[in-house]
Design a protein around this motif. Structure first.
Motif, PDB file in Angstrom:
ATOM      1  N   LYS A   1     -13.015 -72.601  -7.447  1.00 22.93           N
ATOM      2  CA  LYS A   1     -14.026 -73.096  -6.516  1.00 22.93           C
ATOM      3  C   LYS A   1     -13.618 -74.499  -6.066  1.00 22.93           C
ATOM      4  CE  LYS A   1     -19.004 -72.999  -5.974  1.00 22.93           C
ATOM      5  NZ  LYS A   1     -20.301 -72.784  -6.652  1.00 22.93           N
ATOM      6  N   VAL A   2     -13.236 -74.610  -4.821  1.00 26.52           N
ATOM      7  CA  VAL A   2     -12.733 -75.863  -4.268  1.00 26.52           C
ATOM      8  C   VAL A   2     -13.851 -76.531  -3.467  1.00 26.52           C
ATOM      9  CG1 VAL A   2     -10.964 -76.955  -2.862  1.00 26.52           C
ATOM     10  CG2 VAL A   2     -10.447 -74.870  -4.162  1.00 26.52           C
ATOM     11  N   LYS A   3     -14.047 -77.747  -3.755  1.00 23.16           N
ATOM     12  CA  LYS A   3     -15.058 -78.530  -3.020  1.00 23.16           C
ATOM     13  C   LYS A   3     -14.537 -78.901  -1.655  1.00 23.16           C
ATOM     14  CE  LYS A   3     -17.158 -80.470  -7.173  1.00 23.16           C
ATOM     15  NZ  LYS A   3     -17.530 -81.734  -7.883  1.00 23.16           N
ATOM     16  N   PRO A   4     -15.417 -79.049  -0.684  1.00 21.93           N
ATOM     17  CA  PRO A   4     -14.974 -79.420   0.676  1.00 21.93           C
ATOM     18  C   PRO A   4     -14.274 -80.780   0.660  1.00 21.93           C
ATOM     19  CG  PRO A   4     -17.226 -78.597   0.735  1.00 21.93           C
ATOM     20  CD  PRO A   4     -16.883 -78.748  -0.709  1.00 21.93           C
ATOM     21  N   GLY A   5     -13.147 -80.836   1.346  1.00 22.62           N
ATOM     22  CA  GLY A   5     -12.398 -82.075   1.439  1.00 22.62           C
ATOM     23  C   GLY A   5     -11.445 -82.327   0.305  1.00 22.62           C
ATOM     24  N   GLN A   6     -11.338 -81.404  -0.642  1.00 18.50           N
ATOM     25  CA  GLN A   6     -10.423 -81.565  -1.775  1.00 18.50           C
ATOM     26  C   GLN A   6      -9.451 -80.392  -1.827  1.00 18.50           C
ATOM     27  OE1 GLN A   6     -12.729 -81.948  -5.321  1.00 18.50           O
ATOM     28  NE2 GLN A   6     -13.691 -83.911  -4.746  1.00 18.50           N
TER      29      GLN A   6
END
Length: 204
Positions: free
Chosen positions: A197-202
């Motif tokens: 699960k990748v956070k937005p902007g990372q």
């Protein structure tokens, strides 16, 4: 001159000339090729005398295995034959002695029938000559009945030698990724896929 005598002289002359070229040729690959030619002509001589089993063994074992193995070894290995020939002079006395012993034994074997003709009839177990059976069939009867245990022991010795050679030359190198079939077959979606699960902007 009959046809059989003509083939005998052809096979004999080619065999003698090619055997001489084995030791005369400077290129070791050419020497091995002349050796194979010698084996083929010797097999032809065995066929003319009715010993088809010996001719087949000569072609299968010596030409098909030993001579081809020599050829591949000579062609694949980077051997300095000039250096080998330079150091061969010190072995000349031992080679001459062995050659003299072999020549003496050949003289005794060839001249044995002339000195004592009864020696030819002193065979402990002659192979019977049957008109309706081939030489290979009769030889197989004797080999697999009277000498079957010795034949099996020889096979076991060769098997142990082959396994020993494989064990001595097998080397497992470290840090090499190898394929594991059982591990690949046992994969499930849970172990094969990893959801991140990748956070937005990372990034990952």
């Amino acid at each position: 001159m009959g046809l059989q005598a003509l083939f005998f002289y052809i096979f004999a002359i080619v065999a003698v000339v090619s055997a001489f070229m084995v030791i005369w040729a400077k290129n070791p690959v050419h020497s091995v090729l002349f050796l194979i030619l010698t084996f083929f002509n010797a097999a032809g001589l065995f066929l003319l005398t009715g010993a088809e089993f010996l001719a087949m063994i000569l072609l299968v074992v010596y030409v098909g295995a030993v001579a081809v193995l020599f050829l591949f070894v000579v062609m694949m290995l980077d051997i300095d034959f000039a250096e080998l020939r330079a150091g061969a002079a010190k072995y000349t006395p031992i080679g001459a002695l062995i050659g003299l012993i072999v020549a003496t034994e050949l003289i005794f074997v060839i001249g044995g029938s002339a000195i004592s003709p009864e020696a030819m009839h002193a065979v402990s177990m002659p192979i019977p000559a049957i008109a309706d059976r081939s030489n290979t069939a009769v030889l197989g009867d004797v080999l697999y009945t009277n000498y079957v245990y010795f034949f099996q022991i020889a096979g076991l010795v060769l098997l142990v030698a082959m396994i020993g050679a494989i064990v001595l030359t097998l080397r497992h190198r470290q840090h090499i990724r190898r394929q594991d079939i059982s591990k690949q077959v046992a994969r499930t979606p849970a172990t094969a896929v990893k959801v991140v699960k990748v956070k937005p902007g990372q990034g990952i």
